[in-house]
Enzyme design. Sequence first.
Site, short mmCIF file in Angstrom:
data_model
loop_
_atom_site.label_atom_id
_atom_site.label_comp_id
_atom_site.label_asym_id
_atom_site.label_seq_id
_atom_site.Cartn_x
_atom_site.Cartn_y
_atom_site.Cartn_z
N SER A 34 -14.81 -1.46 18.55
CA SER A 34 -13.51 -1.13 19.14
C SER A 34 -13.49 -1.22 20.66
CB SER A 34 -13.05 0.25 18.67
OG SER A 34 -12.76 0.21 17.30
N LYS A 83 -11.13 10.59 9.59
CA LYS A 83 -9.70 10.26 9.50
C LYS A 83 -8.86 11.39 8.90
CE LYS A 83 -10.35 5.28 9.51
NZ LYS A 83 -10.12 3.99 8.88
N GLY A 146 -10.18 6.66 1.16
CA GLY A 146 -9.23 6.67 2.27
C GLY A 146 -8.73 5.28 2.64
N MET A 244 -13.36 -5.33 2.86
CA MET A 244 -13.06 -4.60 4.11
C MET A 244 -14.31 -4.39 4.96
SD MET A 244 -10.27 -1.71 3.38
CE MET A 244 -8.78 -2.02 2.46
P1 NDP Z 1 -14.31 6.62 1.10
O1 NDP Z 1 -15.62 7.32 1.18
O2 NDP Z 1 -13.06 7.37 1.31
O3 NDP Z 1 -14.17 5.90 -0.36
C1 NDP Z 1 -15.23 5.16 -0.87
C2 NDP Z 1 -14.77 4.37 -2.08
O4 NDP Z 1 -15.81 3.49 -2.47
C3 NDP Z 1 -14.44 5.23 -3.31
O5 NDP Z 1 -13.41 4.61 -4.04
C4 NDP Z 1 -15.78 5.18 -4.09
O6 NDP Z 1 -15.62 5.37 -5.50
C5 NDP Z 1 -16.19 3.76 -3.81
N1 NDP Z 1 -17.62 3.48 -3.92
C6 NDP Z 1 -18.59 3.89 -3.06
N2 NDP Z 1 -19.78 3.37 -3.43
C7 NDP Z 1 -19.56 2.61 -4.53
C8 NDP Z 1 -20.38 1.82 -5.37
N3 NDP Z 1 -21.69 1.70 -5.14
N4 NDP Z 1 -19.81 1.18 -6.41
C9 NDP Z 1 -18.49 1.28 -6.64
N5 NDP Z 1 -17.64 2.01 -5.89
C10 NDP Z 1 -18.18 2.68 -4.84
O7 NDP Z 1 -14.45 5.39 2.14
P2 NDP Z 1 -13.24 4.60 2.83
O8 NDP Z 1 -12.21 4.37 1.80
O9 NDP Z 1 -12.86 5.26 4.10
O10 NDP Z 1 -13.95 3.20 3.26
C11 NDP Z 1 -14.25 2.20 2.30
C12 NDP Z 1 -14.79 0.98 3.01
O11 NDP Z 1 -13.79 0.33 3.80
C13 NDP Z 1 -15.94 1.30 3.98
O12 NDP Z 1 -16.95 0.35 3.75
C14 NDP Z 1 -15.33 1.11 5.36
O13 NDP Z 1 -16.28 0.67 6.29
C15 NDP Z 1 -14.29 0.02 5.09
N6 NDP Z 1 -13.17 0.03 6.06
C16 NDP Z 1 -12.94 -1.08 6.84
C17 NDP Z 1 -11.89 -1.12 7.74
C18 NDP Z 1 -11.66 -2.36 8.57
O14 NDP Z 1 -10.89 -2.28 9.56
N7 NDP Z 1 -12.23 -3.48 8.22
C19 NDP Z 1 -10.97 0.02 7.90
C20 NDP Z 1 -11.24 1.14 7.01
C21 NDP Z 1 -12.33 1.13 6.14
P3 NDP Z 1 -15.57 6.87 -6.15
O15 NDP Z 1 -14.19 7.38 -5.86
O16 NDP Z 1 -15.77 6.64 -7.61
O17 NDP Z 1 -16.65 7.64 -5.49
#
Ligand code: NDP
Length: 301
Positions: A34, A83, A146, A244
């Site tokens: 950023s 967040k 999120g 992402m």
């Molecule tokens: P959260 O921790 O809120 O959610 C994680 C999600 O990933 C949940 O749905 C979880 O499932 C799932 N998950 C985690 N590990 C596994 C796995 N091994 N197999 C299957 N599902 C899995 O994280 P965020 O939603 O905040 O972020 C998600 C990704 O998005 C991150 O990698 C982050 O870096 C990326 N991101 C990128 C952005 C960009 O600008 N490019 C902006 C925002 C985020 P469950 O609910 O079953 O635990």
Amino acid sequence: MSPTNSADMYTDPSLFPGVDVYAVVGNPIGHSKSPVIHQRFAEQAKQKIYYGRIRAELGGFTAAAKSFFAAGGKGLNVTVPFKLDAQEYAEVLTPRAQLAGAVNTLYIHNGKILGDNTDGAGLVRDLLAQGIHIQGARILLLGAGGAARGVIGPLLEQCPKQLMIANRSSAKAGDLVRLFEGLAKTHGVEMTSHSLITLEDQEKIRSPFELVINATAAGLSDESPLSAQAAHNIFSPSSFAYDMVYGKTTTFMQQALQRGARVSDGLGMLVEQAADAFLIWRGAELSQAIDPRLVLAELRS
Ligand code: NDP
């Protein structure tokens, strides 16, 4: 005196008299792109700003944000894992931040701390810039955390034909469908939820998706949310697979490539959400002065 204390990664606005100071807060934060993205926008728009980093301790977001604004800081971006803390800290939320359930942009507006969320708009702009037709498309969104929640509203507003949400825990995907069913109806979108395992059942999937977005964190640990069978069912050569996670060809992207699909990482989303935050802070009239696609190309080179 160094403006940023590298020991604790805290940007102190009082060390920059006469300069508008911004920062990104997260933990970890050392590798955040950023600062370089915002500095490039500032150069393009001929704005004098300083954009630094703040590494807050877990549970320490509010204290860090309070002291940043008290010292004259103008705006903060917020990343993992703060967040939700940022949403609680904000005194006023924009409708899209409310819908997203998370805040990635904070600033002072009419004397109050305003919280916004630019992630979903950033994703949509990056997809459109890559020539992806969202309107009328069948979309599969993997994940229900999120990041997934933040992009559902902006995706629905583009009027896809279908939005299927699949998550490891199907209950969380179901919660998101319930939360957004009103908006989906308004835009005529068929919205469903499934577990990741259901993606292995070809009958339930019917046919491959035009757009598959990986919003799970699986790529961070070099895993894919998709089994080989699920990848076989959901991708075809006319699919576009968007992860992402950025900075590498993830296992998810490799699975899509093996099926002949086009792929993208999430670096464009990062740049586009930053552009939105920059324009919120510095003025929408600068939209013609900044060039997010050029900044993206520079980051990739
Ligand atoms: P959260 O921790 O809120 O959610 C994680 C999600 O990933 C949940 O749905 C979880 O499932 C799932 N998950 C985690 N590990 C596994 C796995 N091994 N197999 C299957 N599902 C899995 O994280 P965020 O939603 O905040 O972020 C998600 C990704 O998005 C991150 O990698 C982050 O870096 C990326 N991101 C990128 C952005 C960009 O600008 N490019 C902006 C925002 C985020 P469950 O609910 O079953 O635990």
